[in-house]
Design a protein around this motif. Structure first.
Motif, PDB file in Angstrom:
ATOM      1  N   PHE A 177      10.437   7.625   6.705  1.00 61.64           N
ATOM      2  CA  PHE A 177       8.997   7.591   6.923  1.00 61.64           C
ATOM      3  C   PHE A 177       8.249   7.923   5.641  1.00 61.64           C
ATOM      4  CE2 PHE A 177       9.539  12.095   7.122  1.00 61.64           C
ATOM      5  CZ  PHE A 177       8.301  12.743   7.169  1.00 61.64           C
ATOM      6  N   THR A 178       6.957   7.615   5.679  1.00 67.07           N
ATOM      7  CA  THR A 178       6.081   7.911   4.553  1.00 67.07           C
ATOM      8  C   THR A 178       4.721   8.331   5.098  1.00 67.07           C
ATOM      9  OG1 THR A 178       5.396   7.117   2.364  1.00 67.07           O
ATOM     10  CG2 THR A 178       5.061   5.617   4.204  1.00 67.07           C
ATOM     11  N   HIS A 179       3.831   8.701   4.174  1.00 69.29           N
ATOM     12  CA  HIS A 179       2.488   9.128   4.566  1.00 69.29           C
ATOM     13  C   HIS A 179       1.476   8.423   3.674  1.00 69.29           C
ATOM     14  CE1 HIS A 179       0.016  11.878   6.911  1.00 69.29           C
ATOM     15  NE2 HIS A 179      -0.732  12.056   5.855  1.00 69.29           N
ATOM     16  N   PHE A 180       0.458   7.831   4.293  1.00 75.88           N
ATOM     17  CA  PHE A 180      -0.541   7.085   3.536  1.00 75.88           C
ATOM     18  C   PHE A 180      -1.535   8.015   2.850  1.00 75.88           C
ATOM     19  CE2 PHE A 180       0.384   3.653   6.766  1.00 75.88           C
ATOM     20  CZ  PHE A 180       1.030   2.821   5.865  1.00 75.88           C
ATOM     21  N   ALA A 181      -1.961   7.599   1.666  1.00 76.61           N
ATOM     22  CA  ALA A 181      -2.926   8.384   0.895  1.00 76.61           C
ATOM     23  C   ALA A 181      -4.366   8.079   1.283  1.00 76.61           C
ATOM     24  CB  ALA A 181      -2.736   8.117  -0.605  1.00 76.61           C
ATOM     25  N   ARG A 182      -4.635   6.855   1.735  1.00 76.51           N
ATOM     26  CA  ARG A 182      -6.025   6.454   1.956  1.00 76.51           C
ATOM     27  C   ARG A 182      -6.169   5.654   3.251  1.00 76.51           C
ATOM     28  NH1 ARG A 182      -8.502   5.370  -4.055  1.00 76.51           N
ATOM     29  NH2 ARG A 182     -10.418   5.734  -2.854  1.00 76.51           N
ATOM     30  N   ALA A 183      -5.504   6.118   4.309  1.00 70.80           N
ATOM     31  CA  ALA A 183      -5.551   5.383   5.572  1.00 70.80           C
ATOM     32  C   ALA A 183      -6.932   5.396   6.195  1.00 70.80           C
ATOM     33  CB  ALA A 183      -4.533   5.958   6.546  1.00 70.80           C
ATOM     34  N   ASP A 184      -7.783   6.375   5.807  1.00 70.29           N
ATOM     35  CA  ASP A 184      -9.152   6.402   6.333  1.00 70.29           C
ATOM     36  C   ASP A 184     -10.046   5.383   5.646  1.00 70.29           C
ATOM     37  OD1 ASP A 184      -9.061   7.739   3.924  1.00 70.29           O
ATOM     38  OD2 ASP A 184     -10.356   9.395   4.553  1.00 70.29           O
ATOM     39  N   GLU A 185      -9.490   4.607   4.736  1.00 68.91           N
ATOM     40  CA  GLU A 185     -10.167   3.453   4.132  1.00 68.91           C
ATOM     41  C   GLU A 185      -9.303   2.235   4.434  1.00 68.91           C
ATOM     42  OE1 GLU A 185     -11.654   4.501  -0.027  1.00 68.91           O
ATOM     43  OE2 GLU A 185     -10.156   6.074   0.342  1.00 68.91           O
ATOM     44  N   PRO A 186      -9.362   1.712   5.644  1.00 68.36           N
ATOM     45  CA  PRO A 186      -8.343   0.764   6.117  1.00 68.36           C
ATOM     46  C   PRO A 186      -8.199  -0.507   5.314  1.00 68.36           C
ATOM     47  CG  PRO A 186     -10.191   0.930   7.653  1.00 68.36           C
ATOM     48  CD  PRO A 186     -10.358   2.036   6.675  1.00 68.36           C
ATOM     49  N   ASP A 187      -9.189  -0.850   4.512  1.00 68.37           N
ATOM     50  CA  ASP A 187      -9.087  -2.063   3.697  1.00 68.37           C
ATOM     51  C   ASP A 187      -8.692  -1.768   2.252  1.00 68.37           C
ATOM     52  OD1 ASP A 187      -9.881  -3.719   5.850  1.00 68.37           O
ATOM     53  OD2 ASP A 187     -11.994  -3.271   5.457  1.00 68.37           O
ATOM     54  N   HIS A 188      -8.392  -0.514   1.938  1.00 68.47           N
ATOM     55  CA  HIS A 188      -8.072  -0.174   0.560  1.00 68.47           C
ATOM     56  C   HIS A 188      -6.713  -0.764   0.173  1.00 68.47           C
ATOM     57  CE1 HIS A 188      -7.541   2.048  -3.153  1.00 68.47           C
ATOM     58  NE2 HIS A 188      -8.810   2.401  -3.070  1.00 68.47           N
ATOM     59  N   PRO A 189      -6.613  -1.385  -0.994  1.00 63.84           N
ATOM     60  CA  PRO A 189      -5.361  -2.051  -1.369  1.00 63.84           C
ATOM     61  C   PRO A 189      -4.166  -1.121  -1.509  1.00 63.84           C
ATOM     62  CG  PRO A 189      -6.932  -2.040  -3.204  1.00 63.84           C
ATOM     63  CD  PRO A 189      -7.683  -1.621  -1.996  1.00 63.84           C
ATOM     64  N   VAL A 190      -4.395   0.166  -1.779  1.00 62.74           N
ATOM     65  CA  VAL A 190      -3.257   1.074  -1.948  1.00 62.74           C
ATOM     66  C   VAL A 190      -2.455   1.214  -0.657  1.00 62.74           C
ATOM     67  CG1 VAL A 190      -4.349   3.290  -1.341  1.00 62.74           C
ATOM     68  CG2 VAL A 190      -2.578   3.222  -3.093  1.00 62.74           C
ATOM     69  N   ILE A 191      -3.090   0.997   0.489  1.00 62.78           N
ATOM     70  CA  ILE A 191      -2.357   1.065   1.758  1.00 62.78           C
ATOM     71  C   ILE A 191      -1.291  -0.015   1.806  1.00 62.78           C
ATOM     72  CG2 ILE A 191      -2.551   0.941   4.273  1.00 62.78           C
ATOM     73  CD1 ILE A 191      -5.449   1.851   3.978  1.00 62.78           C
ATOM     74  N   ASP A 192      -1.664  -1.220   1.425  1.00 60.98           N
ATOM     75  CA  ASP A 192      -0.703  -2.314   1.447  1.00 60.98           C
ATOM     76  C   ASP A 192       0.377  -2.124   0.385  1.00 60.98           C
ATOM     77  OD1 ASP A 192      -1.973  -3.783   3.566  1.00 60.98           O
ATOM     78  OD2 ASP A 192      -3.554  -4.271   2.129  1.00 60.98           O
TER      79      ASP A 192
END
Length: 389
Positions: A177-192
């Motif tokens: 598993f991992t943890h997202f850094a910016r999941a509260d910005e759902p369109d942020h490219p770092v999520i992808d």
């Protein structure tokens, strides 16, 4: 006189709590329903770390499991073992440990353990051998948060060690598993980018013969907004407690679970020009009535919030005035309020009932509502209401 029974002394009546955190199981069940609807058929792991975000881990866990949550997530071994001691038998993942922790009791209790370094893995292997049973293992991978978890550079070494440990029968890999850094910005490219790294690291594990049963990444925000990132399980936390992970966007139909309240211990008149509380930072602009509530910064009301929050009294907002003290703060009730000693004030709760919201504190303090609810402490007592009885 002999032969006659003597009257028994009066039993002391337990004092009514002066500061109370009311935890609403009906609201909790509602929020589980919101999450499960967003997750579809994907299983849910409920995060109950930090004593259930201040709500009482064992109590809220029971309701969540009854409402269809499959697994529980915590940080520490003591949190996991506390749930086991409370009779909770559901799968539990614990993921934040010292490198020299004693893992044997958790392995014996069937707690799933996450590792982030080879030293953590070595300690788990040692614990498994002492417990006489293989450890159920999850590996946390760092895909860009750069906090806990194994990064890309150290991944091959940990993967090699985990493969050897599984072949030796010391561990059984269950998850990655991992943890997202910016999941509260759902369109942020770092999520992808993070999702792609996770998939790549999982592929590398599979190529090494270490195929995980479950892969998970989605926290509350990702669960609510990114159905493409469900993987094999979602791992929400704050949303289950009725607080939006994206309050500036939507409340997602969530209902706050915690209601913090207190009862006035004193009500008195303050004349125009008189100062209130330490330093007289507030002076009465006219004759007024004030009430004293027995909560302060020792109970989780930050001193830096002094003069910047309201409470609800009889359905009306009243401002807290003067400095918040260790044990108490003062509320300006106004003349003719009719408030008496023993009356209730709601410090935060559900805005649908006209009560202040934990987010209001967060906005005033420049923080997040997570800190508000997990900060309730000291002499505040919990009361549980609702649920299946």
């Amino acid at each position: 006189m002999t032969g006659q029974s003597q009257p028994s002394p009066a039993q002391p009546r337990p004092p009514r709590p002066q500061a109370l955190a009311t935890i609403d199981h009906d609201a909790l069940a509602h929020n589980v329903g919101v999450i499960r609807e967003c997750a579809g058929d994907t299983p849910v792991m409920a995060v109950v770390k930090a004593d259930g975000y201040g709500h009482g881990a064992a109590e809220v866990a029971r309701t969540m499991l009854a409402e269809g949550v499959r697994e529980l997530g915590v940080c520490t071994l003591s949190e996991a073992l506390g749930l086991r001691a409370a009779g909770i038998t559901a799968p539990i993942l614990s993921w934040l440990h010292a490198h020299d922790a004693d893992f044997a009791p958790a392995i014996a209790a069937g707690v799933e353990l996450a590792v982030s370094t080879r030293r953590h893995l070595a300690a788990v292997v040692d614990g498994a051998r002492r417990a006489g049973a293989p450890a159920v293992l999850t590996i946390k991978v760092d895909t860009g948060l750069n906090r806990n978890g194994v990064n890309v550079d150290d991944w091959p070494g940990l993967l090699e060690a985990a493969t050897a440990a599984q072949r030796a029968g010391d561990v059984r890999l269950r998850g990655i598993f991992t943890h997202f850094a910016r999941a509260d910005e759902p369109d942020h490219p770092v999520i992808d980018i993070q999702a792609a790294r996770l998939k790549e690291m999982v592929d590398q594990a599979c190529a090494a013969g270490l195929e995980p049963e479950v892969v998970h990444a989605a926290n509350s925000a990702a669960t609510l907004t990114r159905p493409d990132l469900r993987f094999d399980m979602v791992r929400p936390g704050i949303a289950l407690y009725g607080l939006s992970p994206m309050p500036e966007v939507s409340d997602f139909g969530l209902r706050p679970v915690m209601r913090l309240s207190g009862r006035f211990v004193n009500v008195k008149t303050v004349r125009e020009g008189e100062g209130v509380s330490y330093g007289h930072t507030w002076t009465a602009p006219h004759d007024t009535t004030v009430g004293v509530l027995p909560l302060g910064y020792a109970d989780g009301i930050p001193r830096t919030l002094s003069g910047r929050f309201d409470v609800a009294v009889g359905g009306e907002r009243r401002p807290a005035v003067g400095r918040v003290c260790m044990d108490q703060f003062v509320v300006d009730l106004g003349l003719g309020s009719g408030v008496e000693v023993g009356d209730e004030a709601v410090i935060f709760g559900d805005p649908r009932r006209g009560e202040p919201h934990a987010q209001e504190w967060a906005d005033a303090l420049g923080t997040i509502h997570y800190e508000v609810v997990t900060g309730v402490k000291g002499r505040v007592q919990r009361r549980y209401v609702g649920g299946r009885g």
